[in-house]
Design an enzyme around this catalytic site. Structure first.
Site, PDB file in Angstrom:
ATOM      1  CB  ALA A   1      12.706   2.613   4.245  1.00 45.91           C
TER       2      ALA A   1
ATOM      3  CB  CYS B   1       4.539   9.135   1.633  1.00 46.84           C
ATOM      4  SG  CYS B   1       5.869   8.108   2.280  1.00 46.84           S
TER       5      CYS B   1
ATOM      6  CB  ALA C   1       8.500   5.544   4.520  1.00 48.10           C
TER       7      ALA C   1
ATOM      8  N   GLY D   1       0.827  -1.191   0.000  1.00 44.46           N
ATOM      9  CA  GLY D   1       0.000   0.000   0.000  1.00 44.46           C
ATOM     10  C   GLY D   1       0.866   1.246   0.000  1.00 44.46           C
ATOM     11  N   GLY D   2       0.229   2.413  -0.101  1.00 43.66           N
ATOM     12  CA  GLY D   2       0.940   3.673  -0.005  1.00 43.66           C
ATOM     13  C   GLY D   2       1.383   4.221  -1.350  1.00 43.66           C
ATOM     14  CD  GLU D   3       0.179   7.781  -4.051  1.00 39.16           C
ATOM     15  OE1 GLU D   3       1.046   7.648  -4.947  1.00 39.16           O
ATOM     16  OE2 GLU D   3      -1.043   7.755  -4.291  1.00 39.16           O
ATOM     17  CB  VAL D   4       6.209   7.327  -5.268  1.00 42.86           C
ATOM     18  CG1 VAL D   4       6.119   8.800  -4.929  1.00 42.86           C
ATOM     19  CG2 VAL D   4       7.594   6.986  -5.823  1.00 42.86           C
TER      20      VAL D   4
ATOM     21  CE1 TYR E   1      16.769   6.572  -4.163  1.00 43.19           C
ATOM     22  CE2 TYR E   1      17.209   7.275  -1.915  1.00 43.19           C
ATOM     23  CZ  TYR E   1      17.665   6.843  -3.148  1.00 43.19           C
ATOM     24  OH  TYR E   1      19.009   6.677  -3.352  1.00 43.19           O
TER      25      TYR E   1
END
Length: 329
Positions: free
Chosen positions: A267, A284, A252, A185-188, A190
């Protein structure tokens, strides 16, 4: 005529009731999903999208034993795939390699659980006491992977590619950093050098069968590790996942569960190298929010990845009530 008038009044009353119910549903929707925010446009939409994630609270696990079996941290043994502690500072793992390892460990867990109408025996996922950890890694047991990645951007299942600045109109990535869409789940976000990434592959039947508890437990482990490292002021924030220091995101979280077995994870930004490529994305999906790292948050010490990994391992053992056993097989 009187009957017709009554019928007409009833129809009008019913129509008014439907209208009121429709308005009430819209109002309830707004109250339930819109959180207070000073952001505008896209950031407001993202707050609506993220609000349901910050649910539940962390409560310590209750280790339940019986007359025949003592249950404590020494009996709840979990494999640790540690690619950090004995590695060189520049040793990194390709994202696809770590992803394949996660999927393999999850499939072994699912094979152990089987398609049974009943749950497997309680605590069946832990490494048995009689196993010689120097000779064998028993398949299907709980595992935790620790590593640092080569630079990569990862997208969740429903992530918006517009949060990657170098994506063009055709959805192609024009940067030199690879982009991988995965099943969390979640957005981008790194991953890269200087960042400690932790992937727990755990059967939550032995902990707490509640995804919200699990997310809060991951955050709790990060908070505890940061405290051990001397980082002050680390906290959660309402309506978003992860851990923050001085209004900047330092860690994150993003996970996937299948039949109560977890994969993906957390992370934590440790040294300054971990921040280099966040400028290429909206981390995110949170517009206007900055990121930070441990070495920016403290001034009494500069941590290496290996040094912080010691605190993270101790925090995971404490929060999840486990003992980590190193393995590479």
């Amino acid at each position: 005529r009187s009957c017709n008038d009554i019928s007409m009044m009833m129809i009008q009353a019913f129509a008014l009731l439907c209208l009121l119910l429709s308005l009430a549903e819209q109002q309830l929707y707004v109250v339930a999903f819109v959180s207070p925010t000073k952001c505008v446009s896209r950031c407001q939409y993202q707050s609506i999208h993220l609000a349901p994630q910050q649910l539940g609270e962390f409560k310590p696990i209750n280790l339940v034993g019986d007359e025949e079996r003592q249950i404590d941290r020494s009996t709840r043994r979990v494999w640790l795939y540690d690619f950090v502690s004995n590695a060189q500072e520049d040793d990194k793992i390709l994202y696809e390699e770590a992803w394949d390892l996660q999927k393999r460990l999850m499939e072994q867990q699912l094979s152990r659980i089987g398609k049974r109408p009943k749950d497997p025996p309680l605590y069946d996922q832990f490494v048995p006491l009689h196993v010689d950890t120097k000779e064998v890694s028993l398949a299907g047991c709980d595992s935790i992977i620790m590593l640092q990645h080569d630079p990569v951007y990862t997208l969740g299942t429903a992530s918006d590619t517009s949060f990657i600045h170098d994506y063009d109109g055709n959805g192609d990535n024009t940067s030199l950093i690879p982009v991988v869409r995965i099943e969390r789940g979640g957005e981008v976000t790194y991953h890269g050098p200087g960042q400690l990434t932790v992937y727990p592959i755990l059967d939550l039947r032995g902990y707490n069968q509640d995804i919200h508890w699990y997310m809060r437990a991951l955050e709790e482990a990060i908070l505890l590790a940061l405290e051990k490292a001397g980082v002050s002021g680390a906290t959660r924030e309402e309506d978003v996942t992860g851990v923050w220091v001085s209004n900047k995101k330092i860690a994150a979280c993003g996970v996937k569960l299948k039949r109560w077995v977890t994969m993906h994870g957390v992370a934590i930004n440790v040294d300054i190298r971990s921040l280099e490529n966040f400028g290429g994305i909206v981390p995110c999906g949170l517009e206007g929010r900055e990121v930070t790292c441990i070495n920016d948050a403290i001034d009494h010490k500069q941590y290496t990845l290996q040094e912080f990994a010691i605190h993270m391992k101790a925090a995971l053992e404490e929060i999840f009530g486990i003992t980590l056993l190193s393995t590479t097989t």
